[in-house]
Enzyme design. Structure first.
Site, short mmCIF file in Angstrom:
data_model
loop_
_atom_site.label_atom_id
_atom_site.label_comp_id
_atom_site.label_asym_id
_atom_site.label_seq_id
_atom_site.Cartn_x
_atom_site.Cartn_y
_atom_site.Cartn_z
N LYS A 116 0.82 -1.22 0.00
CA LYS A 116 0.00 0.00 0.00
C LYS A 116 0.85 1.27 0.00
CE LYS A 116 -3.88 -2.12 2.23
NZ LYS A 116 -5.22 -1.91 2.66
N GLU A 200 -2.96 7.37 8.18
CA GLU A 200 -3.80 8.16 7.26
C GLU A 200 -4.84 8.90 8.07
OE1 GLU A 200 -6.01 5.70 4.56
OE2 GLU A 200 -4.30 5.35 3.25
N HIS A 235 -15.15 -6.47 6.55
CA HIS A 235 -14.26 -6.18 5.42
C HIS A 235 -14.42 -7.13 4.24
CE1 HIS A 235 -12.51 -3.03 7.74
NE2 HIS A 235 -12.29 -3.86 8.74
N ARG A 293 -6.01 -7.78 -10.73
CA ARG A 293 -6.66 -9.04 -11.15
C ARG A 293 -8.08 -8.74 -11.61
NH1 ARG A 293 -7.21 -8.60 -5.47
NH2 ARG A 293 -9.40 -8.31 -4.97
C1 MV4 Z 1 -10.37 3.76 5.52
C2 MV4 Z 1 -11.56 4.18 6.15
C3 MV4 Z 1 -11.61 5.49 6.58
N1 MV4 Z 1 -10.54 6.32 6.41
N2 MV4 Z 1 -9.34 4.62 5.37
C4 MV4 Z 1 -9.83 0.15 3.84
C5 MV4 Z 1 -9.85 -1.29 3.52
C6 MV4 Z 1 -11.26 -1.67 3.71
N3 MV4 Z 1 -11.43 -3.06 3.90
C7 MV4 Z 1 -11.64 -0.83 4.91
N4 MV4 Z 1 -10.97 0.38 4.69
C8 MV4 Z 1 -11.22 1.61 5.20
N5 MV4 Z 1 -10.22 2.52 5.05
C9 MV4 Z 1 -9.43 5.86 5.82
N6 MV4 Z 1 -8.38 6.70 5.69
C10 MV4 Z 1 -12.59 3.27 6.31
C11 MV4 Z 1 -12.43 1.96 5.85
C12 MV4 Z 1 -13.52 1.06 6.11
C13 MV4 Z 1 -14.36 0.58 5.10
C14 MV4 Z 1 -14.17 0.95 3.77
C15 MV4 Z 1 -15.00 0.47 2.79
C16 MV4 Z 1 -16.07 -0.38 3.12
C17 MV4 Z 1 -16.27 -0.76 4.43
C18 MV4 Z 1 -15.42 -0.30 5.43
C19 MV4 Z 1 -15.64 -0.68 6.75
C20 MV4 Z 1 -14.80 -0.22 7.72
C21 MV4 Z 1 -13.74 0.64 7.42
#
Ligand code: MV4
Length: 504
Positions: A116, A200, A235, A293
């Protein structure tokens, strides 16, 4: 054009690729593990070769064995599907060295996007917005304090090698920073063998929206619009749709151009997906990562654009120019996909392996089901328990939802529990209908339904119980084994009982 392709995968995606090959009059070679000798992909392919024991690292991850089968069968190309070896740069190098074509991007592009931190650096250099944060691993918790103060709390700590939320921590204030950093770091090391963690700014209730890109070996780049993937549980994506309820033509074009910039920066070839977080407040978007992919949810893009992404992957790998131009693509229709799992959504999504005793797959106008099972087939515990992807298409979101409701009603799976009841509730949910999709959707949905999610520990215990019960059924062939597994069976039963009674 290739005459024969080996599919280094199993389940629905192996079947999906075999179908595209059949359309193109290309012969197919399947590989299978001990657990998959009666699997659908084995029955559908022209030839099938046994590659080892059920655990993935003894079968579907055996690079040398798969290459040996490709050579023996005379396959000129390998399609990796998703998961397994699909993003393994070393495999691509080994395949290429044998004079076999890997259907996917170069190993260099894979490696550039594999971490990342590396991906963030590339996006910044390409002039694409990224979430404010660091571009070097944090050395200590103190190291995180300055950037945290600069961007303002809340912040996210993320593992550079991360995925699936592993090594990720949401931190609300300065006091929690040290503990969260140590936890993220050790989780990253344990999960990926790489302890690099960066920081972040946290985006509040973002949407997860990704852009499908495509390119050929002649430097032509196009985007195929977005997929809205905000509905996730632990996730894992649950429902995906195209277009996103918040995307208009202008936002799509802006995000599409950014996705192409990222792809060009690594000389990308083939199908790829660029993920963004999008804020509902001002529709600002930030690059998150690039998946090198074909993705699980590719059918929603196919249903809306009419492009066969697997066919295009094969053509491009063979050196052809893209069969369409950017201006040929439009997004008038709407598609929604549900990932149907062999899990009991009415009992904490516990795994539900077993024999499928009855199967009625929905049909009719606007319905597509990409399945990897059949009536009489067995769902084992060894692989991802997704049994099918139910996708629908309509002229607009409402028509798609109406068809999804109809299809979910028709869908019958007997012998195992599935997540179909969960989807039947979601399609009646007011926020879903209103298109209010963000990362907090499932949490709010559960609150409305008064569902209490289990803790990580409770899930681990439930998984152990399910595995024990499964092993018990598999191994009770000889008298000796019956003896030893009798104990296990009682363990498993008491584990299950405890769960049912909410005692864990
Ligand atoms: C984030 C976020 C808020 N702020 N990054 C990244 C990977 C994905 N599995 C979850 N991720 C997130 N990254 C920042 N800077 C919130 C999430 C997140 C999320 C993102 C998309 C769909 C569902 C989620 C559930 C929890 C947190």
């Amino acid at each position: 054009m290739f005459k024969k392709i080996l599919i280094a995968n199993r389940g629905e995606i192996a079947c999906r690729v075999i179908r595209a090959c059949r359309d193109m009059k290309i012969k197919t070679v399947a590989v299978y593990s001990e657990a998959d000798k009666d699997a659908l992909h084995v029955r559908m392919a022209d030839e099938a070769y046994f590659i080892g024991a059920p655990p993935s690292n003894e079968s579907y991850l055996r690079r040398e064995k798969i290459i040996e089968v490709a050579k023996k069968s005379g396959a000129e190309a390998i399609h990796p599907g998703y998961g397994f070896l699909s993003e393994n740069a070393e495999f691509v190098r080994e395949v290429t060295k044998e004079g076999i074509t890997f259907i996917g991007p170069s190993p260099e592009a894979m490696e550039a996007m594999g971490g990342k931190i590396s991906a963030r650096k590339i996006a910044i250099k390409a002039g694409v917005p990224v979430v404010p944060g660091t571009t070097e691993p944090l050395k200590s918790a103190e190291d995180a304090l300055n950037p945290a103060k600069e961007f303002g709390f809340p912040v996210m700590l993320k593992a550079s090698a991360g995925g699936g939320g592993k090594g990720m921590r949401f931190v609300e204030n300065e006091q929690d920073l040290k503990n969260a950093f140590e936890a993220a770091k050790s989780e990253a090391l344990a999960s990926f063998g790489d302890s690099a963690v960066y920081i972040e700014k946290a985006i509040v209730r973002p949407r997860h929206i990704e852009i499908q890109i495509f390119s050929d070996k002649h430097s032509n780049y196009v985007h195929l619009g977005e997929r809205e993937c905000s509905i996730q549980r632990r996730h894992q994506k649950v429902i995906e749709e195209c277009p996103s309820p918040i995307n208009d033509a202008a936002l799509r074009q802006e995000m599409g151009e950014c996705a192409i910039k990222v792809a060009k920066a690594v000389d990308y070839v083939g199908a790829g997906t660029v993920e963004f977080l999008v804020s509902d407040l001002d529709k600002s978007f930030y690059f998150l990562e690039m998946n090198t992919r074909l993705q699980v949810e590719h059918p929603v893009t196919e249903l809306v654009t009419g492009i066969d992404l697997v066919r295009e992957q094969i053509l491009v790998a063979d050196g052809a120019e893209l069969s369409f131009l950017q201006e040929d693509i439009s997004w008038e229709n709407h598609a929604i996909e549900c990932r149907v799992y062999a899990e009991d959504s009415e009992n904490n999504f516990l795994p539900s392996p077993g024999k499928i005793t009855r199967l009625r797959v929905p049909q009719g106008n606007g319905v597509r089901d990409d399945g990897g099972i059949y009536e009489g087939a067995e769902v084992t515990i060894y692989y991802d328990p997704m049994i099918s992807k139910l996708a629908v298409q309509g002229r607009n979101r409402q028509e798609a939802i109406d068809r999804l409701r109809r299809a979910l009603r028709e869908y019958e799976v007997g012998g195992i529990k599935t997540t179909l009841p969960f989807f039947r509730e979601i399609v009646e949910d007011e926020e879903f209908i209103a298109g209010k999709l963000d990362t907090g959707f499932i949490e709010r949905f559960n609150e409305r339904k008064k569902v209490k999610e289990l803790t990580e520990k409770q899930i681990d215990l439930a998984l152990i119980a399910a595995v024990l019960a499964f092993n018990d059924r598999q191994e009770s062939t000889t008298e000796e084994k019956k003896q030893s597994t009798h104990q296990l069976s009682r363990w498993a039963q008491s584990g299950r009982l405890a769960l049912l009674e909410n005692r864990l």
